[in-house]
Design a protein around this motif. Structure first.
Motif, short mmCIF file in Angstrom:
data_model
loop_
_atom_site.label_atom_id
_atom_site.label_comp_id
_atom_site.label_asym_id
_atom_site.label_seq_id
_atom_site.Cartn_x
_atom_site.Cartn_y
_atom_site.Cartn_z
N ARG A 1 111.14 7.27 161.19
CA ARG A 1 110.14 6.29 160.59
C ARG A 1 109.67 7.18 159.39
N ILE A 2 109.68 8.54 159.57
CA ILE A 2 109.33 9.35 158.24
C ILE A 2 110.13 8.91 157.08
N ILE A 3 111.54 9.02 157.44
CA ILE A 3 112.37 8.73 156.34
C ILE A 3 112.13 7.57 155.71
N GLY B 1 93.54 -0.43 162.22
CA GLY B 1 94.17 0.47 161.19
C GLY B 1 94.22 0.13 159.74
N PRO B 2 94.62 -0.97 159.29
CA PRO B 2 94.45 -1.23 157.81
C PRO B 2 93.13 -1.56 157.66
N MET B 3 92.26 -1.81 158.45
CA MET B 3 90.95 -1.99 158.10
C MET B 3 90.09 -0.70 157.70
N ALA B 4 90.45 0.23 158.45
CA ALA B 4 89.98 1.50 158.16
C ALA B 4 90.38 2.03 156.79
N TYR C 1 96.16 4.95 148.16
CA TYR C 1 96.36 4.03 149.08
C TYR C 1 97.45 3.80 149.87
N SER C 2 98.51 3.81 149.10
CA SER C 2 99.80 3.55 149.92
C SER C 2 100.00 4.52 150.92
N VAL C 3 99.93 5.86 150.56
CA VAL C 3 99.96 6.94 151.62
C VAL C 3 99.37 6.48 152.89
N VAL D 1 100.85 5.90 156.37
CA VAL D 1 100.57 6.80 157.53
C VAL D 1 99.61 6.06 158.89
N VAL D 2 98.86 5.26 158.36
CA VAL D 2 97.90 4.45 159.45
C VAL D 2 98.69 3.71 160.27
N VAL D 3 99.63 2.84 159.52
CA VAL D 3 100.35 1.81 160.40
C VAL D 3 101.25 2.56 161.22
N PHE D 4 101.90 3.68 160.87
CA PHE D 4 102.92 4.49 161.28
C PHE D 4 101.84 4.98 162.92
N ILE D 5 100.76 5.52 162.47
CA ILE D 5 99.87 6.18 163.74
C ILE D 5 99.36 4.72 164.64
N VAL D 6 99.19 3.42 164.25
CA VAL D 6 99.33 2.42 165.01
C VAL D 6 100.28 2.22 165.81
N ASP D 7 101.30 2.24 165.51
CA ASP D 7 102.60 1.93 165.97
C ASP D 7 102.67 3.15 167.24
N LEU D 8 102.40 4.32 166.93
CA LEU D 8 102.37 5.17 167.91
C LEU D 8 101.51 4.89 169.11
#
Lengths: 309, 562
Positions: free
Chosen positions: A8-10, A235-238, A280-282, A286-293
């Motif tokens: 995911r990080i890649i 996540g995206p809302m935040a 904004y993109s970062v 990152v938040v989408v990634f956290i949400v997935d976890l």
């Protein structure tokens, strides 16, 4: 799990690179120059200025330099605010926006979940209708209308709260509510639907049949399982709330980063356009990634990486 | 019981709702000006502190970068020049009285005041001027306002900035010299009547070399990276939020500066600014069109004419209809400027049939430039417009015509374009106007390339206090003259005026004549002069408003108890 995270990080790095490249080249298609008095500048003068700021070099050269600086953490200097590093401007203003957004998010979560849970548990009662009326209003009344109404009523007419500025806690109340009302409504609606859904599941029936107490059924089983859709939207809302909301910041004269998403484009402030986009993109990626976890934590059914690990 | 609880929640929700609705219907006026009638009306406030709102943060406090009114507003308060503007006239500031001018009008010798010093205690010297001026014209500095040195006709300034000249970059060739610590000599290319007013403009202010060079890139970025020479010091600058000026005790005229502290907050929203004004958080507020009718009878209401003039530029060279003089005149007369300013803009703007604004420049006799033709030119109105249009159609051998009206993509520009196009179409039979909205950058590109019929988003704000800043741009070959209008009489009049710096009366007449030729030929059709309407608290007295920075001159104001 470890492999999944590395993968995911890649992907995230590749996505960022694509975003940076697309933004960089498309913003250079904007007509005009970043110079404020461009209408009065002769072509020779513009040439001189372009040379000074390195804008006379071919685009690919500028891009390589930009990416090189970016990797060193240098986002360049702003044109609107003479020579001030973009990182410094973001560093000053983002915390203000994040503060406001965080408080609004807390309001959204607390009241949204509360209303949603009540409405879900007391379906088709006054509680339900009341909560949903609030939700419908929250979704349909734009935040800036609410902000201006509250500003007029609480600050101008009754002097209970300050009109604007960002000083002590009293100054946070109106903007927090104005910004938080929409999330309250959205979260309440999602939560209600999810609660209704969950409460109809067999395992709830089962839990009740086992003789579990009402609160245990509600909170251990119903609420926890209803949180999955909430985690998805929160996540995206935040991210949206915490990276600066232009209208609310303008109405309450809050020195956040919100206006830079628009102003930087209007003024051809290239480094600032890149800065806000990257910021904004970062945050979003990152938040989408956290949400997935987080999915995995909340719902064991969605454990990642095929459950082999 | 339970039923009751349910209803109480419901009722409270409805109460919350009704609160919003009540606020919504609250159009009854309760403007916070009720405080004016207190008994303490004529007592000075304990603290002489002002509060203002600013629509933007300060973009730059480095003279060589700043180009906007917010920056210049601060710069003229925290730094000083030879002159300063007071009620639209230059008065000596760091200069000890008026300069000595040579007989040919080309050499100005300024004596500096005794005891003037920087806020670090060091004296302000003539060398500080030389350093600042040379830095400004240096191509390495690439000052965005560099051309103002050429407008001032300072010797070799244009050449030093022109890369095709032998003098390119040779800043020591600039016409400025320090004869000694207290004497500054400036040499001009030719006599320049507006030279003194430019000395009140920040690009001509002094800088202390040691300090600026020690700061390097940091210079003027933060309050601690500056030393001051003006009536105020920048005490605090919270980027994006606001800034505070405090009185500079080292300023030579400090004893006459009445306001001790001025606080600015960045407020971008107009309604918010008005609400802050109503609650006495700011003492002055510029009104937008929506609020003018509501406040125009208030004693707190003021208007001030601006010095920018907006106009339609006609592309005389590209379009054969616009090449016809009668057609151009018809368009000029078809416009309804009253409706435009009163109904559409309603912000203090005034209808303009003239290019050089009123209340802007004053001749050798002290009279407004506009005195020669107060109303302007081509005042025939719609009937005359129709007649001229019929004649033009005959001359051109056409029955119908199509023109494109280019404008910018802001809301106001769009409304103005629609209004003007509508007036032209309604009055001039058979003329069809299409509106083409472009973003500002693209508009400028098309304007420069002469790629338009009618350039409707154009206007001009003066660079210096003289009619020439408006008039010289329509001479043959001038970069601003993108419609490529060319008129020998006009070119000659302007050329003569440019060389009559020594004979101000004659020069003034030539300029007035030139404006008449230009506007009667109508390659450019003025529509309005900008203006502003604003509110000032009754307990703040002595604010002066002028057209050049500092625009709101509070240096001698007083705050009364309220």
């Amino acid at each position: 799990m470890g492999r999944y995270i590395v993968q995911r990080i890649i992907y995230m790095i590749v996505t960022m690179f694509v975003i940076v490249a697309l933004t960089f080249f498309s913003m250079k298609l904007l007509p005009g120059t970043p110079y404020k008095n461009q209408e009065k500048l002769s072509p020779e003068m513009i040439e001189l200025l372009n040379h000074k700021y390195g804008l006379d070099k071919p685009l690919p050269v500028q891009f390589v330099k930009y990416v090189g600086d970016l990797l060193k953490g240098d986002l360049g200097v702003s044109f609107q605010f003479d020579g001030r590093p973009v990182t410094e401007i973001i560093g000053e203003r983002l915390p203000v926006s994040a503060d406001l957004g965080f408080e609004a998010m807390v309001i959204g979560l607390v009241f949204g979940l509360l209303l949603g849970i009540i409405a879900g548990l007391r379906r088709n009662t006054v509680w339900d209708y009341g909560s949903m009326i609030v939700a419908v209003i929250g979704v349909s009344v734009p935040s800036f209308v609410l902000a201006q109404l509250m500003q007029y009523y609480f600050a101008v007419k009754h002097h209970w709260l300050p009109v604007a500025y960002w000083e002590g806690p009293a100054y946070h109340i109106l903007p927090d509510i104005a910004l938080g009302f929409g999330p309250v409504a959205t979260i309440a609606r999602y939560m209600r639907t999810a609660m209704v859904d969950t409460l109809n599941q067999d395992y709830i029936e089962m839990a009740r049949a086992k003789g579990l107490s009402r609160p245990a059924v509600t909170f251990k089983h119903a609420v926890r399982n209803s949180l999955i859709p909430i985690v998805t939207i929160v996540g995206p809302m935040a991210v949206n709330l915490m990276t600066g909301v232009l209208v609310i910041e303008n109405i309450f004269a809050i020195p956040g980063i919100g206006d830079q998403f628009v102003t930087s484009v209007y003024t051809n402030d290239y480094p600032m356009i890149m800065g806000t986009t990257i910021m904004y993109s970062v945050a979003f990626i990152v938040v989408v990634f956290i949400v997935d976890l987080l999915y995995g934590v909340i719902d064991p059914r969605i454990r990642l990486a095929g459950g082999e690990s | 019981m339970r039923g009751k609880a349910k209803w109480s929640i419901f009722v409270s929700i409805m109460l919350v709702l009704s609160l919003f609705l009540a606020a919504c219907g609250g159009s009854s006026q309760s403007s916070g000006d009720g405080g004016g009638k207190k008994k303490s009306e004529n007592q000075l406030a304990d603290k002489q502190v002002l509060y203002f709102a600013s629509g933007s943060d300060i973009p730059s406090l480095d003279f060589s970068v700043a180009t906007d009114t917010t920056s210049f507003g601060v710069l003229t308060n925290i730094f000083s020049g030879l002159m300063t503007m007071r009620k639209d006239k230059p008065v000596p500031d760091l200069a000890a009285g008026q300069p000595e001018v040579s007989a040919d009008g080309k050499v100005y010798t300024f004596k500096l005041r005794d005891g003037i010093k920087w806020s670090d205690g060091s004296p302000i010297t003539a060398q500080d001027f030389v350093y600042a001026w040379q830095r400004f014209v240096n191509p390495k500095t690439a000052a965005a306002y560099g051309y103002i040195y050429a407008s001032a006709n300072i010797k070799n300034a244009a050449k030093i900035m022109d890369k095709n000249s032998d003098l390119f970059g040779k800043v020591d060739q600039l016409g400025v010299k320090a004869l000694d610590d207290k004497t500054l000599q400036v040499t001009l290319e030719k006599p320049t009547p507006y030279f003194l007013s430019l000395m009140a403009f920040p690009p001509f202010f002094p800088l202390k070399k040691d300090f600026v060079e020690k700061q390097g890139d940091k210079y003027a970025k933060e309050p601690e990276n500056m030393i001051y020479s003006g009536a105020y010091k920048l005490a605090k600058w919270d980027h994006g939020k606001g800034w505070t000026l405090v009185k500079n005790p080292d300023y030579w005229d400090a004893k006459n500066i009445t306001i001790d502290e001025v606080n600015y907050n960045v407020v971008k929203d107009d309604v918010t600014a008005l609400n802050l004004y109503k609650t006495d958080k700011i003492y002055m507020d510029t009104l937008t069109a929506d609020y003018i009718d509501q406040y125009k009878d208030s004693p707190e209401f003021h208007t001030q004419a601006g010095n920018c003039v907006f106009f339609l530029k006609l592309n005389v060279s590209k379009n054969k209809i616009l090449a016809n003089k009668k057609a151009r005149q018809a368009i000029a007369m078809a416009l309804d400027r009253e409706g435009l300013t009163k109904t559409l803009l309603n912000d203090g703007s005034i209808p303009a049939h003239y290019l050089v604004p009123k209340d802007f420049t004053f001749g050798p006799d002290g009279k407004d430039f506009r005195a020669a033709a107060p109303k302007g030119y081509l005042l025939g109105g719609k009937d005359e417009a129709k007649k001229l249009w019929d004649e033009a159609k005959k001359e051109l051998g056409i029955k119908t015509a199509k023109l494109e009206f280019m404008t910018t993509d802001t809301t106001v520009a769009g409304k103005l374009a629609e209004y003007n196009a509508n007036q032209i179409e309604k009055t001039l039979d058979g003329l069809k106007i299409t509106i083409n909205k472009q973003p500002w950058g693209e508009y400028l590109k098309r304007d420069d390339a002469g790629n338009y019929d009618i350039g409707g988003g154009s206007g001009w704000c003066p660079d210096y206090q003289d009619p020439m800043t408006f008039l010289d741009m329509f001479t043959t070959g001038n970069a601003e003259n993108t419609g490529k209008w060319s008129n020998k009489t006009y070119d000659q009049l302007i050329n003569e005026a440019q060389n009559l710096g020594n004979k101000p009366e004659e020069r003034w007449k030539k300029l007035q004549e030139a404006e008449k030729v230009l506007l009667e030929e109508a390659p450019v059709i003025p529509t309005y002069q900008d203006g502003s309407a604003f509110l000032v608290k009754p307990y703040v007295k002595g604010l002066e408003f002028q057209n050049s920075s500092p625009r709101t001159d509070f240096r001698h104001a007083k705050v009364y108890k309220h």
